[in-house]
Design an enzyme around this catalytic site. Structure first.
Site, short mmCIF file in Angstrom:
data_model
loop_
_atom_site.label_atom_id
_atom_site.label_comp_id
_atom_site.label_asym_id
_atom_site.label_seq_id
_atom_site.Cartn_x
_atom_site.Cartn_y
_atom_site.Cartn_z
N LEU A 93 -24.18 -19.90 40.05
CA LEU A 93 -23.57 -19.78 38.73
C LEU A 93 -22.55 -18.79 38.94
O LEU A 93 -23.07 -17.75 39.22
CB LEU A 93 -24.50 -19.68 37.46
N ASP A 94 -21.26 -18.72 38.54
CA ASP A 94 -20.38 -17.86 38.74
C ASP A 94 -20.69 -16.65 38.01
O ASP A 94 -21.44 -16.85 36.83
CB ASP A 94 -19.05 -18.58 38.11
N TYR A 95 -20.01 -15.53 38.47
CA TYR A 95 -20.12 -14.19 37.50
C TYR A 95 -19.93 -14.30 36.17
O TYR A 95 -20.79 -13.78 35.46
CB TYR A 95 -19.23 -13.22 38.24
#
Length: 238
Positions: A101-103
């Site tokens: 999952l992205d930052y």
């Protein structure tokens, strides 16, 4: 069957790269015989010794984690940012996230130390539903959202959604809440899709993976998957 250096690394005694050096130096035995070939594969039944000491086979662990925003989906970060592994410091086993999952994205992610289980969940042919809730800057039209089902070209990729629906809109703030289901898992896929139709993402959260949900968890919390959940995920993948 797994590569010998990977099995050694999973036992937690050293990294995979250092395990390769130990093999090349003739310091690793499989079933009583010295092995120096890096391509050697072993099964769970094989006895592996490193410098004469049998390695301990790692117990498989499976976790469901509610990743907060501002956390890296990685086992380490060269910028010293917080990673998902920082929330599992009480465990000695070398666990890692399944996918990413992205930052700036929050929500459900699975962590494990079972490589076969990871491959099952990530294989492109195993189309797990991944459900997201998105807050957009701007209110996308129904027509533009329907383009997601046909696919949108971005940086050489055809990005598609399985399902998309507007849940609510705020005309004053010019924002919308969208539910979207993916099978794909391209890098920054949802953000790229909404950028392509002119309504960039403000907030993004993964709420479901297959039948798994975040029920009962707060950001930063985790729980172990039950044996039934693990079996059902394997069954769905196969």
């Amino acid at each position: 069957m797994e590569r010998l250096q990977k099995v050694i690394a999973k036992s937690g005694i050293t990294s995979r790269r250092k395990a390769e050096k130990l093999i090349e130096k003739g310091l690793v035995e499989v079933n009583g015989k010295t092995v120096t070939e890096l391509g050697t594969k072993v099964s769970e039944q094989d006895e592996v010794k490193v410098e004469g000491v049998p390695i301990e086979k790692e117990k498989h662990l499976y976790f469901l984690f509610y990743k907060p925003r501002g956390v890296i989906t990685s086992v380490s970060d060269n910028k010293n940012r917080k990673t998902v592994i920082d929330y599992f410091e009480e465990y000695q086993e070398r666990i890692y996230p399944v996918g990413r999952l992205d930052y700036d994205t929050s929500g459900l992610i699975i962590l494990t130390n079972d490589g076969d289980f990871t491959n099952l969940l990530l294989h492109p042919s195993h189309e797990f539903n991944k459900e997201y809730v998105i807050k957009t800057k701007g209110i996308p039209s129904k027509e533009k959202l329907q383009l997601f089902k046909k696919g949108i070209r971005s940086e050489g990729d055809l990005l598609k959604a399985k399902y998309v629906k507007t849940m609510s809109v705020d005309p004053q703030k010019k924002t919308a809440i969208i539910k979207l289901v993916l099978h794909q898992g391209k890098n920054r896929q949802i953000r790229r899709m909404f950028e392509a139709i002119g309504t960039p993402v403000q907030k993004l959260k993964r709420e479901k993976f297959g039948f798994l949900t975040l029920d009962g968890l707060m950001p930063g919390e985790h729980r172990e998957l039950t044996p039934h959940e693990i079996a059902e995920l394997k069954k769905l993948a196969k």
